[in-house]
Enzyme design. Structure first.
Site, PDB file in Angstrom:
ATOM      1  N   HIS A 126      -8.649 -32.247  -1.778  1.00 61.23           N
ATOM      2  CA  HIS A 126      -8.419 -31.114  -0.869  1.00 61.23           C
ATOM      3  C   HIS A 126      -9.728 -30.409  -0.577  1.00 61.23           C
ATOM      4  O   HIS A 126      -9.975 -29.337  -1.120  1.00 61.23           O
ATOM      5  CB  HIS A 126      -7.436 -30.138  -1.495  1.00 61.23           C
ATOM      6  CG  HIS A 126      -6.777 -29.218  -0.528  1.00 61.23           C
ATOM      7  ND1 HIS A 126      -7.250 -27.964  -0.241  1.00 61.23           N
ATOM      8  CD2 HIS A 126      -5.666 -29.368   0.211  1.00 61.23           C
ATOM      9  CE1 HIS A 126      -6.445 -27.366   0.615  1.00 61.23           C
ATOM     10  NE2 HIS A 126      -5.472 -28.202   0.902  1.00 61.23           N
ATOM     11  N   PHE A 127     -10.558 -30.825   0.198  1.00 60.19           N
ATOM     12  CA  PHE A 127     -10.590 -32.063   0.970  1.00 60.19           C
ATOM     13  C   PHE A 127     -11.890 -32.767   0.649  1.00 60.19           C
ATOM     14  O   PHE A 127     -12.903 -32.098   0.494  1.00 60.19           O
ATOM     15  CB  PHE A 127     -10.536 -31.754   2.468  1.00 60.19           C
ATOM     16  CG  PHE A 127      -9.274 -31.030   2.886  1.00 60.19           C
ATOM     17  CD1 PHE A 127      -8.092 -31.726   3.078  1.00 60.19           C
ATOM     18  CD2 PHE A 127      -9.268 -29.656   3.066  1.00 60.19           C
ATOM     19  CE1 PHE A 127      -6.936 -31.073   3.485  1.00 60.19           C
ATOM     20  CE2 PHE A 127      -8.125 -28.993   3.457  1.00 60.19           C
ATOM     21  CZ  PHE A 127      -6.950 -29.697   3.668  1.00 60.19           C
TER      22      PHE A 127
END
Length: 154
Positions: A56-57
């Site tokens: 993420h991410f």
């Protein structure tokens, strides 16, 4: 201050006795202010080593908003626990997130941020507490919500 007063700051070793959460889900590192049954100020140091940053991410790490909300709820649980007389504090007492209202996210939380939580008791209802919560970084509010938590049955 009485002998029963909580000594600040409350560090992670004490937090581990007050909350049932463990790595990687313990999201409060320290409590720095406490007005029993009224308010708490706590924080989490966000590092690149957080496991959620792997996905993420990739290449642009952002702390998930739901984890910011969870961290505010954990600070609320600490407020409730630390407001009890010492002989009434129950290790690992379970509080469940029941409701989140008016959640707002103003900016992303990224590695290197010191996420500060300000949680105030809005109302106590039997075994539940309604908290007014804000999370800030460098004095800027990054998230806020009204959170309702209920004590779990043993």
């Amino acid at each position: 201050m009485s002998d029963d007063a909580i000594k600040l700051p409350v560090d992670v070793s004490c937090i581990l006795h007050l909350l049932p959460h463990r790595y990687p889900f313990l999201l409060v590192d320290r409590v720095v202010e406490l007005e029993p049954n009224q308010r708490i100020r706590a924080y989490k140091n966000v590092t690149f080593n957080e496991p959620f940053f792997q996905g993420h991410f990739p290449g642009r790490p952002v702390m998930p908003g739901v984890l910011v909300v969870e961290a505010m709820a954990q600070a609320g649980g600490l407020l409730t626990q630390l407001s009890q007389p010492r002989d009434k504090i129950s290790e690992g007492k379970l509080f469940y997130l029941v409701k989140v209202d008016n959640a707002r996210f103003n900016r992303m939380v990224v590695p290197g941020d010191k996420l500060e939580f300000e949680v105030r008791v809005k109302r106590l209802i039997r075994n539940m507490a309604l908290y007014d919560c804000t999370a800030s970084v460098d004095g800027q509010v990054v998230a806020s919500a009204e959170i309702l938590c209920a004590e779990g049955k043993e």
